[in-house]
Design an enzyme around this catalytic site. Structure first.
Site, short mmCIF file in Angstrom:
data_model
loop_
_atom_site.label_atom_id
_atom_site.label_comp_id
_atom_site.label_asym_id
_atom_site.label_seq_id
_atom_site.Cartn_x
_atom_site.Cartn_y
_atom_site.Cartn_z
N ARG A 83 9.19 -5.77 -7.15
CA ARG A 83 8.12 -6.28 -6.26
C ARG A 83 8.21 -7.79 -6.10
NH1 ARG A 83 1.83 -4.57 -6.16
NH2 ARG A 83 1.11 -6.16 -4.71
N ARG A 93 5.29 -2.64 -0.29
CA ARG A 93 5.73 -3.19 -1.59
C ARG A 93 6.65 -2.20 -2.31
NH1 ARG A 93 -0.65 -2.65 -2.66
NH2 ARG A 93 -0.55 -1.57 -0.68
N ASP A 96 3.69 -0.65 -6.82
CA ASP A 96 2.28 -1.03 -6.93
C ASP A 96 1.67 -0.15 -8.02
OD1 ASP A 96 -0.17 -2.12 -6.40
OD2 ASP A 96 -0.67 -0.64 -4.86
N ASP A 98 -1.71 0.65 -10.35
CA ASP A 98 -3.16 0.40 -10.49
C ASP A 98 -3.67 1.08 -11.75
OD1 ASP A 98 -3.65 -1.04 -8.14
OD2 ASP A 98 -3.62 0.81 -6.95
#
Ligand code: PAF
Length: 448
Positions: A83, A93, A96, A98
């Protein structure tokens, strides 16, 4: 160790390689064990500029790191997976990651908000998460992942939530609207704690009525002294969600005071029928049932009201009351819904402990023996009752209350099953829990 759930996504470069690379970094970082990873699925980007589709997944981790430390490792993993900062919010991207849930912690700092603030609105997070842990609860909403996903799908398909009405004036207003528009109302009266038996009634109503109304009301007048009124199971939030799921329009859930004024003194009694069988052990039960149903019929003016065959005596009384009082409501009685082992679904099954639950299908087994003997030509009620008694005696904790073979309409005991057929009614206790069940002989079981 804390169990944490993360969401992963990539839509640039070799997406699968990027996700695997990020997971490898987590596995090697120390203090993190990857328990399971969902399948990788392709999803359409949500928000941000126009960009290629994502590959998404979710993973369950066990970690001794704090949430902040875990976040730092996740950000490292994003970098190692390729990234690069672009400065574009929600832009494409390589990786990612989370942090969705960290145990049942709720965290709100400048750097980190947990549970992830938008995960309830994102199918690309909820779907892979539901693969891993459908029953996992969101500590903020109390909903399971499965429920959150269903709600999201419903919101997307434009299905409206069942409307909750708690007062009589609001209900009257709604029913006036249905009358003005000539909508037919299907009523499913319940005491809440909905189960598949109720849902089968609701589905039947949905097929034939314009508006489907479910009442959730633990009716105090049908409980005798010392019965389970105080501990009767209640789960209104869950009931509402289930009702929405099967397309209910209105859930009427009044507090007790809304249905019975302090000076309430009018009761509807189906005399005679109300003191037989269940009525012998529960002398005021049926007048409570017929009174509340009369009130509900008056308030909701249904074309059809739906009941389960499981409460057979109740259905006979209701039909008699509707006839005698010209209430003009069609009473639809649908087959009993059973567990795989034959136990009839009932909210009271929740009271059974494991040992009692094991013995509970004995009622069904006894009824099945009666059906089999009847099919084989047996017509003597005494012989049929004997055969059932033998089956029941095999459940050591079952205490029969009554076991009768009766006329299907008058409920009067019979000695021989004649042309008009018969109802076999059975009640008893397993520990503190009272269970009832029934079957019909020589008459078609209730309509579907
Ligand atoms: O069968 C029941 O759950 C109740 O007796 C009823 C019909 C909802 C009346 O309170």
């Amino acid at each position: 160790m804390v169990t944490a759930y993360i969401g992963l996504g990539s839509n640039l470069g070799d997406r699968e390689r990027n996700l695997k690379c990020a997971l490898d970094h987590l596995a090697q970082a120390g203090g993190i064990e990857i328990v399971t990873v969902s399948s990788f699925r392709e999803t359409v980007p949500v928000g941000g500029p126009s960009q290629p589709p994502y590959l998404n997944a979710a993973a369950e981790l066990r970690t001794e790191l704090s949430a902040e430390e875990l976040l730092t490792v996740m950000q490292d993993a994003e970098r190692i997976a390729g990234r690069r900062p672009t400065g574009v919010r929600w832009g494409p991207r390589e990786a990612d990651l989370d942090l969705i849930l960290y145990g049942d912690a709720t965290i709100d700092t400048e750097r980190l908000v947990v549970p992830h603030p938008r995960f309830r609105d994102r199918a690309f997070v909820l779907e892979p998460l539901a693969d891993l842990a459908p029953e996992l609860e969101d500590p903020v909403s109390g909903r399971t992942i499965h429920e959150l996903l269903l709600e999201l799908m419903r919101r997307r398909s434009g299905k409206r939530n069942a409307r909750l009405i708690e007062t009589v004036p609001e209900l009257r207003e709604y029913v006036d609207m249905t009358v003005r528009n000539r909508f037919t109302v299907g009523l499913i009266p319940t005491m809440g704690c909905l189960h598949e038996g109720h849902l089968s009634l609701i589905r039947a109503a949905r097929k034939t009525c314009d508006k489907v109304l479910v009442s959730l009301f633990v009716n105090p007048t049908q409980f005798g002294p010392g019965e389970d009124l105080e501990r009767y199971p209640m789960q209104q939030e869950k009931d509402l969600r289930m009702a929405t799921e099967v397309g209910v329009d209105v859930v009427f859930a009044p507090p007790a005071g809304e249905m019975y004024a302090e000076d309430h003194c009018t009761f509807v009694t189906v005399m005679g029928l109300d003191s037989l069988h269940c009525g012998a052990a529960r002398p005021t039960h049926f007048r409570g049932v017929t009174t509340i149903l009369t009130k509900l019929f008056n308030l909701t003016r249904p074309r059809v009201a739906f009941f389960g065959q499981k409460d057979y005596q109740q259905t006979v009384l209701i039909r008699k009351m509707v006839d005698d009082l010209d209430q003009g409501v069609r009473i639809a009685v649908l087959p009993t819904v059973r567990e795989a082992d034959g136990l009839a679904l009932s909210s009271r099954n929740l009271y059974l402990d494991a040992g009692e639950r094991d013995q509970a299908p004995v009622l069904y087994r006894a009824l099945t023996i009666a059906e089999e003997r009847f099919e084989a030509g047996e017509r003597s009620c005494a012989m049929l009752i004997d055969a059932m008694g033998e089956v029941l005696s095999k459940a050591p904790d079952f205490e029969p209350e009554y076991l009768v073979i009766v006329h299907p309409d008058t409920l009067a005991p019979m000695t021989t099953v004649a042309e008009e057929g018969a109802a076999v009614l059975l009640a008893g206790r397993l520990g503190k829990t009272r269970l009832i069940d029934n079957t019909l002989l020589g008459v078609t079981q209730c309509e579907d």
